[in-house]
Design a protein around this motif. Structure first.
Motif, PDB file in Angstrom:
ATOM      1  N   ASN A 429      38.823  82.253  47.595  1.00  0.00           N
ATOM      2  CA  ASN A 429      37.791  81.600  48.403  1.00  0.00           C
ATOM      3  C   ASN A 429      38.330  81.222  49.779  1.00  0.00           C
ATOM      4  OD1 ASN A 429      35.883  81.795  46.362  1.00  0.00           O
ATOM      5  ND2 ASN A 429      36.399  79.784  45.504  1.00  0.00           N
ATOM      6  N   HIS A 430      39.529  80.680  49.793  1.00  0.00           N
ATOM      7  CA  HIS A 430      40.140  80.296  51.067  1.00  0.00           C
ATOM      8  C   HIS A 430      40.375  81.524  51.947  1.00  0.00           C
ATOM      9  CE1 HIS A 430      42.707  78.048  53.866  1.00  0.00           C
ATOM     10  NE2 HIS A 430      43.553  79.072  53.801  1.00  0.00           N
ATOM     11  N   LEU A 431      40.928  82.574  51.359  1.00  0.00           N
ATOM     12  CA  LEU A 431      41.212  83.782  52.135  1.00  0.00           C
ATOM     13  C   LEU A 431      39.923  84.412  52.660  1.00  0.00           C
ATOM     14  CD1 LEU A 431      43.967  85.443  49.899  1.00  0.00           C
ATOM     15  CD2 LEU A 431      44.279  83.918  51.858  1.00  0.00           C
ATOM     16  N   THR A 432      38.903  84.455  51.829  1.00  0.00           N
ATOM     17  CA  THR A 432      37.626  85.047  52.257  1.00  0.00           C
ATOM     18  C   THR A 432      37.010  84.252  53.398  1.00  0.00           C
ATOM     19  OG1 THR A 432      37.210  85.937  50.049  1.00  0.00           O
ATOM     20  CG2 THR A 432      35.310  85.677  51.504  1.00  0.00           C
ATOM     21  N   ALA A 433      37.083  82.936  53.310  1.00  0.00           N
ATOM     22  CA  ALA A 433      36.510  82.091  54.360  1.00  0.00           C
ATOM     23  C   ALA A 433      37.187  82.336  55.699  1.00  0.00           C
ATOM     24  CB  ALA A 433      36.618  80.627  53.973  1.00  0.00           C
ATOM     25  N   ARG A 434      38.443  82.722  55.664  1.00  0.00           N
ATOM     26  CA  ARG A 434      39.179  82.960  56.911  1.00  0.00           C
ATOM     27  C   ARG A 434      39.204  84.437  57.296  1.00  0.00           C
ATOM     28  NH1 ARG A 434      44.909  80.268  56.727  1.00  0.00           N
ATOM     29  NH2 ARG A 434      44.845  81.109  58.849  1.00  0.00           N
ATOM     30  N   GLY A 435      38.633  85.311  56.485  1.00  0.00           N
ATOM     31  CA  GLY A 435      38.629  86.732  56.797  1.00  0.00           C
ATOM     32  C   GLY A 435      39.934  87.425  56.516  1.00  0.00           C
ATOM     33  N   ILE A 436      40.785  86.825  55.665  1.00  0.00           N
ATOM     34  CA  ILE A 436      42.088  87.411  55.329  1.00  0.00           C
ATOM     35  C   ILE A 436      41.928  88.359  54.150  1.00  0.00           C
ATOM     36  CG2 ILE A 436      44.439  86.919  54.532  1.00  0.00           C
ATOM     37  CD1 ILE A 436      44.193  84.187  55.937  1.00  0.00           C
ATOM     38  N   THR A 437      42.316  89.601  54.328  1.00  0.00           N
ATOM     39  CA  THR A 437      42.208  90.608  53.268  1.00  0.00           C
ATOM     40  C   THR A 437      43.569  91.107  52.792  1.00  0.00           C
ATOM     41  OG1 THR A 437      42.033  92.393  54.911  1.00  0.00           O
ATOM     42  CG2 THR A 437      39.969  91.394  54.124  1.00  0.00           C
ATOM     43  N   GLU A 438      44.616  90.737  53.490  1.00  0.00           N
ATOM     44  CA  GLU A 438      45.966  91.222  53.175  1.00  0.00           C
ATOM     45  C   GLU A 438      46.933  90.058  53.358  1.00  0.00           C
ATOM     46  OE1 GLU A 438      48.646  95.117  54.527  1.00  0.00           O
ATOM     47  OE2 GLU A 438      47.019  94.373  55.795  1.00  0.00           O
ATOM     48  N   VAL A 439      47.781  89.861  52.372  1.00  0.00           N
ATOM     49  CA  VAL A 439      48.725  88.744  52.422  1.00  0.00           C
ATOM     50  C   VAL A 439      50.148  89.281  52.377  1.00  0.00           C
ATOM     51  CG1 VAL A 439      49.474  86.624  51.283  1.00  0.00           C
ATOM     52  CG2 VAL A 439      47.054  87.234  51.296  1.00  0.00           C
ATOM     53  N   LEU A 440      50.973  88.787  53.282  1.00  0.00           N
ATOM     54  CA  LEU A 440      52.363  89.230  53.376  1.00  0.00           C
ATOM     55  C   LEU A 440      53.313  88.069  53.188  1.00  0.00           C
ATOM     56  CD1 LEU A 440      52.323  91.473  56.581  1.00  0.00           C
ATOM     57  CD2 LEU A 440      52.806  92.268  54.274  1.00  0.00           C
ATOM     58  N   ALA A 441      54.340  88.272  52.413  1.00  0.00           N
ATOM     59  CA  ALA A 441      55.464  87.341  52.376  1.00  0.00           C
ATOM     60  C   ALA A 441      56.410  87.662  53.521  1.00  0.00           C
ATOM     61  CB  ALA A 441      56.195  87.417  51.044  1.00  0.00           C
ATOM     62  N   VAL A 442      57.158  86.686  53.975  1.00  0.00           N
ATOM     63  CA  VAL A 442      58.076  86.896  55.106  1.00  0.00           C
ATOM     64  C   VAL A 442      59.045  88.036  54.814  1.00  0.00           C
ATOM     65  CG1 VAL A 442      60.005  85.856  56.363  1.00  0.00           C
ATOM     66  CG2 VAL A 442      57.883  84.580  56.051  1.00  0.00           C
ATOM     67  N   GLU A 443      59.552  88.097  53.579  1.00  0.00           N
ATOM     68  CA  GLU A 443      60.534  89.143  53.272  1.00  0.00           C
ATOM     69  C   GLU A 443      59.929  90.540  53.319  1.00  0.00           C
ATOM     70  OE1 GLU A 443      59.394  87.061  49.319  1.00  0.00           O
ATOM     71  OE2 GLU A 443      59.868  86.495  51.411  1.00  0.00           O
ATOM     72  N   ASP A 444      58.600  90.632  53.122  1.00  0.00           N
ATOM     73  CA  ASP A 444      57.955  91.942  53.182  1.00  0.00           C
ATOM     74  C   ASP A 444      57.941  92.509  54.615  1.00  0.00           C
ATOM     75  OD1 ASP A 444      57.275  91.978  50.448  1.00  0.00           O
ATOM     76  OD2 ASP A 444      55.492  90.773  50.853  1.00  0.00           O
ATOM     77  N   VAL A 445      57.969  91.617  55.592  1.00  0.00           N
ATOM     78  CA  VAL A 445      57.888  92.061  56.975  1.00  0.00           C
ATOM     79  C   VAL A 445      59.070  92.937  57.345  1.00  0.00           C
ATOM     80  CG1 VAL A 445      57.922  91.250  59.375  1.00  0.00           C
ATOM     81  CG2 VAL A 445      56.523  90.071  57.676  1.00  0.00           C
ATOM     82  N   TRP A 446      60.214  92.657  56.736  1.00  0.00           N
ATOM     83  CA  TRP A 446      61.432  93.380  57.109  1.00  0.00           C
ATOM     84  C   TRP A 446      61.739  94.528  56.163  1.00  0.00           C
ATOM     85  CZ3 TRP A 446      62.176  91.648  61.697  1.00  0.00           C
ATOM     86  CH2 TRP A 446      61.877  90.319  61.996  1.00  0.00           C
ATOM     87  N   SER A 447      60.871  94.766  55.181  1.00  0.00           N
ATOM     88  CA  SER A 447      61.162  95.835  54.212  1.00  0.00           C
ATOM     89  C   SER A 447      60.646  97.185  54.692  1.00  0.00           C
ATOM     90  CB  SER A 447      60.517  95.481  52.863  1.00  0.00           C
ATOM     91  OG  SER A 447      59.124  95.400  52.988  1.00  0.00           O
TER      92      SER A 447
END
Length: 447
Positions: A429-447
Protein backbone atom coordinates in the motif's frame (compact mmCIF):
# COMPACT_ATOMS: atom_id res chain seq x y z
CA UNK A 1 23.95 -2.95 -14.85
CA UNK A 2 21.90 -2.39 -11.72
CA UNK A 3 19.81 -5.39 -10.73
CA UNK A 4 16.57 -5.04 -8.76
CA UNK A 5 15.65 -7.23 -5.81
CA UNK A 6 12.45 -7.06 -3.81
CA UNK A 7 13.30 -6.51 -0.17
CA UNK A 8 11.03 -8.59 2.01
CA UNK A 9 9.75 -7.17 5.29
CA UNK A 10 7.41 -8.88 7.67
CA UNK A 11 3.87 -7.61 8.08
CA UNK A 12 4.59 -7.07 11.76
CA UNK A 13 7.46 -4.70 10.96
CA UNK A 14 5.36 -2.83 8.42
CA UNK A 15 2.45 -2.44 10.83
CA UNK A 16 4.73 -1.23 13.61
CA UNK A 17 6.27 1.42 11.38
CA UNK A 18 2.92 2.60 10.07
CA UNK A 19 1.56 2.94 13.60
CA UNK A 20 4.36 5.36 14.48
CA UNK A 21 4.10 7.44 11.31
CA UNK A 22 1.63 9.94 12.70
CA UNK A 23 1.43 13.65 12.07
CA UNK A 24 2.25 16.16 14.76
CA UNK A 25 -0.71 17.45 16.73
CA UNK A 26 0.26 20.90 15.47
CA UNK A 27 0.47 19.85 11.82
CA UNK A 28 -1.52 21.82 9.30
CA UNK A 29 -4.43 20.41 7.30
CA UNK A 30 -3.19 18.31 4.36
CA UNK A 31 -2.07 20.54 1.51
CA UNK A 32 -1.10 19.68 -2.03
CA UNK A 33 1.77 21.21 -3.95
CA UNK A 34 0.84 24.10 -6.27
CA UNK A 35 -0.08 23.30 -9.86
CA UNK A 36 3.16 24.99 -10.93
CA UNK A 37 6.19 25.13 -8.63
CA UNK A 38 6.78 28.47 -6.92
CA UNK A 39 9.99 30.44 -7.50
CA UNK A 40 11.32 32.96 -5.03
CA UNK A 41 14.29 34.31 -3.13
CA UNK A 42 15.43 34.68 0.43
CA UNK A 43 15.38 38.46 0.78
CA UNK A 44 18.71 39.92 1.89
CA UNK A 45 18.46 43.74 1.83
CA UNK A 46 21.01 45.36 -0.48
CA UNK A 47 21.88 48.00 2.10
CA UNK A 48 22.73 47.08 5.69
CA UNK A 49 21.92 43.37 5.30
CA UNK A 50 19.47 42.26 8.03
CA UNK A 51 20.66 45.12 10.20
CA UNK A 52 18.38 47.25 8.01
CA UNK A 53 15.67 46.79 10.66
CA UNK A 54 17.69 49.17 12.86
CA UNK A 55 17.59 51.92 10.21
CA UNK A 56 14.44 50.92 8.39
CA UNK A 57 14.04 52.54 4.96
CA UNK A 58 10.88 51.43 3.16
CA UNK A 59 11.92 53.12 -0.08
CA UNK A 60 15.11 51.05 -0.14
CA UNK A 61 13.08 47.91 0.52
CA UNK A 62 10.73 48.80 -2.33
CA UNK A 63 13.66 49.23 -4.70
CA UNK A 64 15.04 45.85 -3.64
CA UNK A 65 11.66 44.22 -4.19
CA UNK A 66 11.40 45.83 -7.63
CA UNK A 67 14.69 44.18 -8.61
CA UNK A 68 13.47 40.82 -7.29
CA UNK A 69 10.15 41.06 -9.13
CA UNK A 70 12.03 41.94 -12.33
CA UNK A 71 13.60 38.47 -12.21
CA UNK A 72 10.13 36.94 -12.38
CA UNK A 73 10.05 35.70 -8.79
CA UNK A 74 6.67 35.19 -7.10
CA UNK A 75 7.62 35.20 -3.41
CA UNK A 76 10.20 36.26 -0.86
CA UNK A 77 11.23 34.80 2.47
CA UNK A 78 11.71 37.60 5.01
CA UNK A 79 13.84 37.60 8.18
CA UNK A 80 13.02 39.81 11.15
CA UNK A 81 15.82 39.88 13.71
CA UNK A 82 14.54 38.37 16.94
CA UNK A 83 16.49 40.66 19.36
CA UNK A 84 15.26 43.73 17.46
CA UNK A 85 11.62 42.62 17.49
CA UNK A 86 11.53 41.10 21.01
CA UNK A 87 14.33 42.74 23.04
CA UNK A 88 12.70 41.78 26.32
CA UNK A 89 10.78 38.62 27.11
CA UNK A 90 7.55 40.57 27.61
CA UNK A 91 8.14 43.28 24.98
CA UNK A 92 7.34 42.74 21.30
CA UNK A 93 7.98 46.13 19.72
CA UNK A 94 4.87 47.41 17.89
CA UNK A 95 6.96 49.60 15.58
CA UNK A 96 9.01 46.60 14.44
CA UNK A 97 5.86 44.59 13.74
CA UNK A 98 4.47 47.52 11.73
CA UNK A 99 7.68 47.60 9.68
CA UNK A 100 7.32 43.89 8.94
CA UNK A 101 3.75 44.44 7.76
CA UNK A 102 4.95 47.34 5.60
CA UNK A 103 7.48 45.00 3.93
CA UNK A 104 4.74 42.46 3.27
CA UNK A 105 2.48 45.13 1.80
CA UNK A 106 5.27 46.47 -0.40
CA UNK A 107 5.92 42.94 -1.64
CA UNK A 108 2.24 42.45 -2.38
CA UNK A 109 2.19 45.64 -4.47
CA UNK A 110 4.82 43.99 -6.66
CA UNK A 111 3.07 40.64 -6.98
CA UNK A 112 5.26 38.92 -4.39
CA UNK A 113 3.95 36.64 -1.68
CA UNK A 114 5.73 36.58 1.68
CA UNK A 115 6.90 33.87 4.06
CA UNK A 116 8.23 35.14 7.41
CA UNK A 117 10.88 33.45 9.54
CA UNK A 118 10.31 34.32 13.19
CA UNK A 119 13.18 33.27 15.47
CA UNK A 120 16.28 34.86 13.95
CA UNK A 121 18.09 33.08 15.12
CA UNK A 122 21.02 32.08 12.94
CA UNK A 123 21.92 33.87 9.70
CA UNK A 124 25.09 33.51 7.64
CA UNK A 125 27.29 32.39 10.57
CA UNK A 126 25.95 34.98 13.05
CA UNK A 127 23.60 34.17 15.92
CA UNK A 128 20.86 36.67 16.79
CA UNK A 129 19.34 35.76 20.13
CA UNK A 130 17.94 38.22 22.67
CA UNK A 131 19.84 39.09 25.85
CA UNK A 132 17.16 37.52 28.01
CA UNK A 133 18.37 33.99 27.19
CA UNK A 134 22.13 34.64 27.53
CA UNK A 135 24.85 35.03 30.16
CA UNK A 136 23.21 36.06 33.48
CA UNK A 137 19.82 35.05 32.04
CA UNK A 138 21.05 31.81 30.43
CA UNK A 139 18.05 29.57 29.70
CA UNK A 140 17.37 26.75 27.27
CA UNK A 141 15.46 28.14 24.28
CA UNK A 142 13.76 24.79 23.67
CA UNK A 143 12.70 23.70 27.15
CA UNK A 144 12.52 26.64 29.57
CA UNK A 145 8.77 27.28 30.06
CA UNK A 146 9.10 31.07 30.26
CA UNK A 147 11.29 31.24 27.16
CA UNK A 148 9.11 28.91 25.10
CA UNK A 149 6.02 30.81 26.17
CA UNK A 150 7.62 34.07 25.03
CA UNK A 151 8.66 32.53 21.72
CA UNK A 152 5.13 31.29 21.16
CA UNK A 153 3.66 34.73 21.88
CA UNK A 154 6.18 36.33 19.52
CA UNK A 155 5.34 33.99 16.66
CA UNK A 156 1.60 34.31 17.31
CA UNK A 157 1.93 38.11 17.24
CA UNK A 158 3.78 38.18 13.92
CA UNK A 159 1.38 35.69 12.35
CA UNK A 160 -1.65 37.60 13.62
CA UNK A 161 -0.34 40.90 12.25
CA UNK A 162 -0.10 39.37 8.77
CA UNK A 163 -3.06 37.01 8.85
CA UNK A 164 -5.36 39.22 6.77
CA UNK A 165 -2.78 39.94 4.07
CA UNK A 166 -3.66 37.94 0.94
CA UNK A 167 0.00 37.63 -0.01
CA UNK A 168 1.05 36.15 3.36
CA UNK A 169 2.07 32.52 2.81
CA UNK A 170 2.69 31.67 6.44
CA UNK A 171 5.39 31.43 9.10
CA UNK A 172 8.60 29.47 9.28
CA UNK A 173 9.49 29.09 12.96
CA UNK A 174 13.03 30.32 12.42
CA UNK A 175 16.06 29.82 10.27
CA UNK A 176 17.80 26.51 10.99
CA UNK A 177 17.01 26.75 14.69
CA UNK A 178 18.14 23.14 15.06
CA UNK A 179 21.74 24.40 14.99
CA UNK A 180 21.24 25.76 18.54
CA UNK A 181 20.46 22.27 19.85
CA UNK A 182 23.69 20.36 19.43
CA UNK A 183 27.17 20.06 17.93
CA UNK A 184 28.94 21.77 16.28
CA UNK A 185 27.44 24.88 17.94
CA UNK A 186 29.91 26.27 20.52
CA UNK A 187 27.25 26.71 23.23
CA UNK A 188 24.26 24.49 22.43
CA UNK A 189 20.99 24.13 24.30
CA UNK A 190 20.99 20.35 24.76
CA UNK A 191 17.67 18.57 24.25
CA UNK A 192 16.27 15.15 23.38
CA UNK A 193 14.29 14.32 20.24
CA UNK A 194 11.12 14.18 22.37
CA UNK A 195 11.81 17.70 23.65
CA UNK A 196 12.43 18.89 20.10
CA UNK A 197 9.06 17.46 19.09
CA UNK A 198 7.29 19.19 21.97
CA UNK A 199 8.91 22.51 21.03
CA UNK A 200 7.81 22.16 17.40
CA UNK A 201 4.27 21.29 18.45
CA UNK A 202 4.01 24.30 20.74
CA UNK A 203 5.37 26.85 18.28
CA UNK A 204 3.57 25.57 15.20
CA UNK A 205 0.35 25.76 17.20
CA UNK A 206 1.16 29.38 18.08
CA UNK A 207 1.55 30.21 14.38
CA UNK A 208 -1.77 28.52 13.64
CA UNK A 209 -3.48 30.48 16.40
CA UNK A 210 -2.16 33.73 14.92
CA UNK A 211 -2.99 32.95 11.29
CA UNK A 212 -5.32 29.95 10.98
CA UNK A 213 -5.02 27.86 7.86
CA UNK A 214 -1.82 29.43 6.56
CA UNK A 215 1.24 27.49 5.38
CA UNK A 216 3.24 27.24 8.63
CA UNK A 217 6.38 25.11 8.83
CA UNK A 218 9.85 24.78 10.33
CA UNK A 219 13.28 24.22 8.81
CA UNK A 220 16.57 22.56 9.75
CA UNK A 221 20.02 22.60 8.28
CA UNK A 222 21.28 19.23 7.12
CA UNK A 223 22.45 17.97 10.52
CA UNK A 224 18.88 16.72 10.89
CA UNK A 225 19.46 14.42 7.92
CA UNK A 226 23.18 13.61 8.13
CA UNK A 227 24.51 13.99 11.70
CA UNK A 228 24.42 11.04 14.09
CA UNK A 229 22.49 11.65 17.33
CA UNK A 230 21.30 15.13 16.37
CA UNK A 231 18.13 15.83 18.41
CA UNK A 232 16.16 17.19 15.46
CA UNK A 233 15.44 14.15 13.32
CA UNK A 234 14.36 13.43 9.74
CA UNK A 235 10.92 12.49 11.09
CA UNK A 236 10.58 15.94 12.66
CA UNK A 237 11.46 17.53 9.34
CA UNK A 238 9.12 15.34 7.30
CA UNK A 239 6.05 15.23 9.55
CA UNK A 240 5.73 18.52 11.40
CA UNK A 241 4.21 21.55 9.74
CA UNK A 242 2.58 22.07 6.36
CA UNK A 243 5.60 21.04 4.28
CA UNK A 244 9.09 19.60 4.49
CA UNK A 245 11.75 22.30 4.15
CA UNK A 246 15.04 21.41 2.50
CA UNK A 247 18.20 23.52 2.85
CA UNK A 248 20.73 22.23 0.34
CA UNK A 249 24.32 23.45 0.53
CA UNK A 250 27.11 21.72 -1.37
CA UNK A 251 29.79 23.17 0.93
CA UNK A 252 28.69 20.56 3.50
CA UNK A 253 31.30 18.09 2.25
CA UNK A 254 29.64 17.30 -1.06
CA UNK A 255 31.78 19.55 -3.25
CA UNK A 256 34.91 18.92 -1.18
CA UNK A 257 34.59 15.15 -1.59
CA UNK A 258 33.25 14.82 -5.13
CA UNK A 259 34.27 18.00 -6.97
CA UNK A 260 32.35 20.88 -8.50
CA UNK A 261 31.58 19.06 -11.75
CA UNK A 262 30.31 15.90 -10.05
CA UNK A 263 26.86 14.40 -10.21
CA UNK A 264 26.73 14.72 -6.43
CA UNK A 265 26.92 18.52 -6.66
CA UNK A 266 24.42 18.81 -9.50
CA UNK A 267 21.96 16.44 -7.80
CA UNK A 268 22.43 17.31 -4.13
CA UNK A 269 19.18 19.26 -3.75
CA UNK A 270 17.27 16.57 -5.63
CA UNK A 271 18.78 13.93 -3.36
CA UNK A 272 17.72 15.74 -0.19
CA UNK A 273 14.18 16.21 -1.51
CA UNK A 274 13.80 12.50 -2.25
CA UNK A 275 15.57 11.44 0.95
CA UNK A 276 13.00 13.38 2.96
CA UNK A 277 10.16 11.33 1.50
CA UNK A 278 11.34 8.19 3.27
CA UNK A 279 10.01 9.59 6.56
CA UNK A 280 6.86 11.32 5.33
CA UNK A 281 3.55 9.89 6.53
CA UNK A 282 1.79 11.58 3.60
CA UNK A 283 2.87 10.32 0.15
CA UNK A 284 1.85 13.69 -1.37
CA UNK A 285 3.38 15.93 1.29
CA UNK A 286 4.77 19.11 -0.28
CA UNK A 287 8.53 19.57 -0.16
CA UNK A 288 9.92 23.10 -0.30
CA UNK A 289 13.50 23.62 -1.46
CA UNK A 290 13.67 26.64 0.83
CA UNK A 291 17.39 27.35 0.58
CA UNK A 292 19.82 26.55 -2.19
CA UNK A 293 22.63 28.63 -3.63
CA UNK A 294 25.90 28.69 -5.53
CA UNK A 295 28.64 29.31 -2.93
CA UNK A 296 32.08 30.36 -4.07
CA UNK A 297 34.69 28.92 -4.36
CA UNK A 298 32.85 25.59 -4.19
CA UNK A 299 30.93 26.73 -7.27
CA UNK A 300 33.21 29.15 -9.16
CA UNK A 301 31.59 32.31 -10.48
CA UNK A 302 31.97 31.19 -14.10
CA UNK A 303 30.02 28.00 -13.30
CA UNK A 304 27.24 29.57 -11.22
CA UNK A 305 24.77 29.75 -14.11
CA UNK A 306 25.35 26.11 -15.08
CA UNK A 307 25.02 25.02 -11.44
CA UNK A 308 21.78 26.97 -11.15
CA UNK A 309 20.24 25.39 -14.24
CA UNK A 310 21.28 21.85 -13.28
CA UNK A 311 20.13 22.20 -9.66
CA UNK A 312 16.75 23.64 -10.62
CA UNK A 313 16.16 21.11 -13.42
CA UNK A 314 16.94 18.19 -11.13
CA UNK A 315 14.76 19.54 -8.32
CA UNK A 316 11.86 20.08 -10.72
CA UNK A 317 12.09 16.37 -11.58
CA UNK A 318 10.93 15.58 -8.02
CA UNK A 319 7.18 15.02 -7.61
CA UNK A 320 5.36 17.13 -5.00
CA UNK A 321 7.83 20.02 -5.08
CA UNK A 322 6.18 23.11 -3.59
CA UNK A 323 8.79 25.51 -4.89
CA UNK A 324 12.39 26.73 -4.99
CA UNK A 325 13.60 29.73 -2.97
CA UNK A 326 17.13 30.76 -3.89
CA UNK A 327 19.66 32.03 -1.38
CA UNK A 328 19.81 34.89 -1.74
CA UNK A 329 18.44 38.03 -3.39
CA UNK A 330 21.31 40.55 -3.02
CA UNK A 331 25.00 40.23 -2.23
CA UNK A 332 26.26 41.10 1.25
CA UNK A 333 28.20 44.36 1.08
CA UNK A 334 31.96 44.17 1.51
CA UNK A 335 31.54 47.13 3.87
CA UNK A 336 30.29 44.64 6.48
CA UNK A 337 32.99 42.72 8.33
CA UNK A 338 33.61 39.17 9.52
CA UNK A 339 31.33 37.15 7.25
CA UNK A 340 32.69 33.90 5.82
CA UNK A 341 34.01 34.86 2.40
CA UNK A 342 31.42 32.84 0.50
CA UNK A 343 28.57 34.86 2.06
CA UNK A 344 29.54 38.03 0.19
CA UNK A 345 28.76 36.66 -3.28
CA UNK A 346 25.66 34.48 -2.91
CA UNK A 347 23.19 37.03 -4.29
CA UNK A 348 21.33 36.74 -7.56
CA UNK A 349 21.75 40.52 -7.67
CA UNK A 350 24.60 42.87 -6.76
CA UNK A 351 24.37 45.56 -4.08
CA UNK A 352 23.51 47.91 -6.95
CA UNK A 353 20.54 45.66 -7.74
CA UNK A 354 22.01 44.44 -11.02
CA UNK A 355 21.35 40.80 -11.96
CA UNK A 356 24.32 38.42 -11.92
CA UNK A 357 24.71 35.36 -14.21
CA UNK A 358 22.92 33.03 -11.80
CA UNK A 359 20.09 35.56 -11.48
CA UNK A 360 19.71 35.87 -15.23
CA UNK A 361 19.74 32.09 -15.57
CA UNK A 362 17.10 31.62 -12.89
CA UNK A 363 14.93 34.30 -14.51
CA UNK A 364 15.26 32.49 -17.83
CA UNK A 365 14.27 29.17 -16.25
CA UNK A 366 11.23 30.73 -14.60
CA UNK A 367 10.11 32.13 -17.94
CA UNK A 368 10.49 28.72 -19.55
CA UNK A 369 8.57 26.86 -16.85
CA UNK A 370 5.54 29.07 -16.45
CA UNK A 371 2.78 28.32 -18.88
CA UNK A 372 4.19 24.98 -20.00
CA UNK A 373 4.66 23.04 -16.79
CA UNK A 374 4.10 19.28 -16.83
CA UNK A 375 4.47 17.60 -13.41
CA UNK A 376 7.12 14.86 -13.31
CA UNK A 377 6.12 11.22 -13.29
CA UNK A 378 6.37 9.30 -9.99
CA UNK A 379 9.76 7.88 -9.13
CA UNK A 380 9.30 4.17 -9.51
CA UNK A 381 12.63 2.96 -8.07
CA UNK A 382 12.79 2.92 -4.27
CA UNK A 383 16.25 2.66 -2.71
CA UNK A 384 15.92 1.06 0.72
CA UNK A 385 17.26 3.05 3.63
CA UNK A 386 18.04 0.45 6.29
CA UNK A 387 17.53 2.63 9.35
CA UNK A 388 15.11 2.25 12.22
CA UNK A 389 12.06 4.48 12.52
CA UNK A 390 13.55 6.40 15.48
CA UNK A 391 16.83 7.08 13.74
CA UNK A 392 19.94 8.08 15.68
CA UNK A 393 22.75 6.95 13.35
CA UNK A 394 22.25 8.67 10.01
CA UNK A 395 25.76 9.24 8.59
CA UNK A 396 24.96 6.75 5.83
CA UNK A 397 22.73 9.46 4.35
CA UNK A 398 25.47 12.11 4.17
CA UNK A 399 28.38 12.67 1.77
CA UNK A 400 30.57 9.58 1.77
CA UNK A 401 27.86 7.42 3.33
CA UNK A 402 26.77 4.14 1.81
CA UNK A 403 23.19 5.17 1.06
CA UNK A 404 24.28 8.54 -0.32
CA UNK A 405 26.76 7.03 -2.73
CA UNK A 406 24.38 4.30 -3.89
CA UNK A 407 21.70 6.90 -4.63
CA UNK A 408 24.15 9.05 -6.59
CA UNK A 409 25.33 6.00 -8.54
CA UNK A 410 21.76 5.26 -9.58
CA UNK A 411 21.37 8.84 -10.77
CA UNK A 412 24.57 8.58 -12.79
CA UNK A 413 23.20 5.46 -14.48
CA UNK A 414 20.06 7.29 -15.53
CA UNK A 415 17.65 6.02 -12.88
CA UNK A 416 15.21 8.28 -10.99
CA UNK A 417 15.36 6.82 -7.48
CA UNK A 418 13.58 7.84 -4.32
CA UNK A 419 14.14 6.68 -0.75
CA UNK A 420 12.04 4.24 1.27
CA UNK A 421 12.56 3.10 4.85
CA UNK A 422 13.34 -0.59 5.26
CA UNK A 423 10.33 -1.01 7.51
CA UNK A 424 8.05 0.05 4.65
CA UNK A 425 9.85 -1.61 1.75
CA UNK A 426 7.49 -4.58 1.85
CA UNK A 427 4.30 -2.59 2.34
CA UNK A 428 2.45 -2.72 -0.98
CA UNK A 429 0.00 0.00 0.00
CA UNK A 430 2.79 2.40 0.88
CA UNK A 431 4.73 1.64 -2.30
CA UNK A 432 1.64 1.98 -4.49
CA UNK A 433 0.73 5.32 -2.92
CA UNK A 434 4.17 6.63 -3.85
CA UNK A 435 4.28 5.06 -7.32
CA UNK A 436 7.17 2.74 -6.42
CA UNK A 437 7.21 -0.44 -8.50
CA UNK A 438 10.80 -1.59 -7.94
CA UNK A 439 12.71 -1.79 -4.68
CA UNK A 440 16.49 -1.93 -4.42
CA UNK A 441 18.75 -2.68 -1.50
CA UNK A 442 21.96 -0.64 -1.34
CA UNK A 443 24.08 -3.73 -1.99
CA UNK A 444 22.13 -4.44 -5.18
CA UNK A 445 23.26 -1.13 -6.66
CA UNK A 446 26.85 -2.32 -6.87
CA UNK A 447 26.13 -5.85 -8.10
Amino acid sequence: MVQSTMVQTTMVQSTMVQSTMVQSTASQPPQSPPSTPRFGVNYTPSSGWFHHWLDFDLDAVRADLDSIAALGMDHVRVFPLWPVFQPNRTLIRPAAVEQLVAVADAAGERGLDVNVDGLQGHLSSFDFQPAWIHSWHRRNMFTDPDVVGAEAEYLRTLASALADRPNFIGMTLGNETNQFSGDPHPDPDRITPAQAAAWLDRLLEACEQGAPGKFHLHCSYDAAWYLDDHPFTPAHAARYGAATAIHSWVFNGTQQRYGTDSAAVAHHAEYMIELSKAWSADPRRPVWLQEVGAPQPHVPADKAADFTRATVANALDCPDLWGITWWCSHDVSKDLADFPELEYSLGLLTNDREPKPAGLELAKIVGEIRGQWAPPAPRSVGLVLDLPEEVTARATCGPGGGFYEAFMHLLEEGARPTAVLAGLAGDKNHLTARGITEVLAVEDVWS
